[in-house]
Write a protein that holds these residues in place. Structure first.
Motif, PDB file in Angstrom:
ATOM      1  N   HIS A 234      14.137  46.355  30.267  1.00 30.50           N
ATOM      2  CA  HIS A 234      15.456  45.792  30.564  1.00 30.50           C
ATOM      3  C   HIS A 234      16.359  45.800  29.337  1.00 30.50           C
ATOM      4  O   HIS A 234      17.563  45.989  29.448  1.00 30.50           O
ATOM      5  CB  HIS A 234      15.349  44.390  31.182  1.00 30.50           C
ATOM      6  CG  HIS A 234      14.763  43.340  30.300  1.00 30.50           C
ATOM      7  ND1 HIS A 234      13.428  43.285  29.984  1.00 30.50           N
ATOM      8  CD2 HIS A 234      15.350  42.299  29.676  1.00 30.50           C
ATOM      9  CE1 HIS A 234      13.199  42.244  29.207  1.00 30.50           C
ATOM     10  NE2 HIS A 234      14.366  41.623  28.995  1.00 30.50           N
ATOM     11  N   ARG A 235      15.789  45.656  28.165  1.00 31.67           N
ATOM     12  CA  ARG A 235      16.587  45.719  26.947  1.00 31.67           C
ATOM     13  C   ARG A 235      17.050  47.151  26.682  1.00 31.67           C
ATOM     14  O   ARG A 235      18.175  47.363  26.235  1.00 31.67           O
ATOM     15  CB  ARG A 235      15.815  45.146  25.766  1.00 31.67           C
ATOM     16  CG  ARG A 235      15.573  43.635  25.938  1.00 31.67           C
ATOM     17  CD  ARG A 235      14.875  43.006  24.764  1.00 31.67           C
ATOM     18  NE  ARG A 235      15.601  43.094  23.527  1.00 31.67           N
ATOM     19  CZ  ARG A 235      16.570  42.249  23.138  1.00 31.67           C
ATOM     20  NH1 ARG A 235      16.921  41.259  23.933  1.00 31.67           N
ATOM     21  NH2 ARG A 235      17.162  42.398  21.986  1.00 31.67           N
TER      22      ARG A 235
ATOM     23  N   ALA B 106      19.980  47.884  28.893  1.00 31.79           N
ATOM     24  CA  ALA B 106      21.177  47.256  28.339  1.00 31.79           C
ATOM     25  C   ALA B 106      21.748  48.075  27.187  1.00 31.79           C
ATOM     26  O   ALA B 106      22.957  48.288  27.106  1.00 31.79           O
ATOM     27  CB  ALA B 106      20.860  45.839  27.874  1.00 31.79           C
TER      28      ALA B 106
ATOM     29  N   VAL C  33      19.106  39.581  27.394  1.00 32.15           N
ATOM     30  CA  VAL C  33      19.349  40.216  28.686  1.00 32.15           C
ATOM     31  C   VAL C  33      18.551  39.465  29.736  1.00 32.15           C
ATOM     32  O   VAL C  33      17.337  39.299  29.603  1.00 32.15           O
ATOM     33  CB  VAL C  33      18.929  41.706  28.655  1.00 32.15           C
ATOM     34  CG1 VAL C  33      19.211  42.365  29.992  1.00 32.15           C
ATOM     35  CG2 VAL C  33      19.638  42.443  27.528  1.00 32.15           C
TER      36      VAL C  33
ATOM     37  N   PRO D 296      20.730  48.223  36.694  1.00 29.81           N
ATOM     38  CA  PRO D 296      21.859  47.753  35.883  1.00 29.81           C
ATOM     39  C   PRO D 296      22.631  46.604  36.515  1.00 29.81           C
ATOM     40  O   PRO D 296      23.035  45.667  35.817  1.00 29.81           O
ATOM     41  CB  PRO D 296      22.737  49.003  35.754  1.00 29.81           C
ATOM     42  CG  PRO D 296      21.784  50.146  35.884  1.00 29.81           C
ATOM     43  CD  PRO D 296      20.743  49.673  36.870  1.00 29.81           C
TER      44      PRO D 296
ATOM     45  N   LEU E  31      21.189  43.080  35.782  1.00 25.48           N
ATOM     46  CA  LEU E  31      21.061  42.596  34.412  1.00 25.48           C
ATOM     47  C   LEU E  31      22.331  41.899  33.954  1.00 25.48           C
ATOM     48  O   LEU E  31      23.435  42.332  34.259  1.00 25.48           O
ATOM     49  CB  LEU E  31      20.720  43.755  33.474  1.00 25.48           C
ATOM     50  CG  LEU E  31      19.403  44.460  33.784  1.00 25.48           C
ATOM     51  CD1 LEU E  31      19.200  45.622  32.831  1.00 25.48           C
ATOM     52  CD2 LEU E  31      18.230  43.509  33.748  1.00 25.48           C
TER      53      LEU E  31
ATOM     54  N   GLY F  24      24.096  40.257  30.451  1.00 25.66           N
ATOM     55  CA  GLY F  24      24.042  40.097  28.999  1.00 25.66           C
ATOM     56  C   GLY F  24      24.561  38.735  28.611  1.00 25.66           C
ATOM     57  O   GLY F  24      25.538  38.245  29.177  1.00 25.66           O
TER      58      GLY F  24
ATOM     59  N   LEU G 132      26.665  43.631  32.240  1.00 27.99           N
ATOM     60  CA  LEU G 132      26.591  44.651  31.207  1.00 27.99           C
ATOM     61  C   LEU G 132      27.407  45.873  31.620  1.00 27.99           C
ATOM     62  O   LEU G 132      27.076  46.551  32.575  1.00 27.99           O
ATOM     63  CB  LEU G 132      25.138  45.059  30.989  1.00 27.99           C
ATOM     64  CG  LEU G 132      24.282  43.989  30.346  1.00 27.99           C
ATOM     65  CD1 LEU G 132      22.827  44.413  30.356  1.00 27.99           C
ATOM     66  CD2 LEU G 132      24.725  43.734  28.923  1.00 27.99           C
TER      67      LEU G 132
ATOM     68  N   VAL H  48      29.853  42.559  26.504  1.00 26.66           N
ATOM     69  CA  VAL H  48      28.685  41.710  26.745  1.00 26.66           C
ATOM     70  C   VAL H  48      29.201  40.345  27.104  1.00 26.66           C
ATOM     71  O   VAL H  48      30.142  39.859  26.564  1.00 26.66           O
ATOM     72  CB  VAL H  48      27.765  41.609  25.502  1.00 26.66           C
ATOM     73  CG1 VAL H  48      26.704  40.557  25.714  1.00 26.66           C
ATOM     74  CG2 VAL H  48      27.130  42.928  25.221  1.00 26.66           C
TER      75      VAL H  48
END
Length: 71
Positions: free
Chosen positions: A20-21, A24, A38, A50, A53, A55, A66, A71
């Motif tokens: 997931h990072r 991002a 995230v 996406p 997720l 931020g 994101l 962010v």
């Protein structure tokens, strides 16, 4: 119950990181800054779509979806 996160290996460096990072980072077009986290909106730590997720910048308590450059 502990959450399980998908991990991926960077083919260039060989370093294993959280998927997931990496999603991002790809969406933002830059590395995550210190303090940026995230989150998974639906609570499913394996859903790295996406749109799932979020931020969050802990230092300023700002958050948002994101998207490139935001962010």
């Amino acid at each position: 119950m502990r959450k399980k996160y998908l991990k991926i290996r960077d083919h260039r460096t060989g370093i294993i990181g959280l998927a997931h990072r990496q999603v991002a980072v790809t969406l933002l077009g830059r590395s995550l800054l210190p303090g940026e986290v995230v989150h998974h909106l639906d609570g499913d730590s394996t859903n790295n779509a996406p749109e799932n997720l979020l931020g969050l910048c802990c230092l300023n308590w700002r958050y948002g979806r994101l998207t490139a450059g935001v962010v």
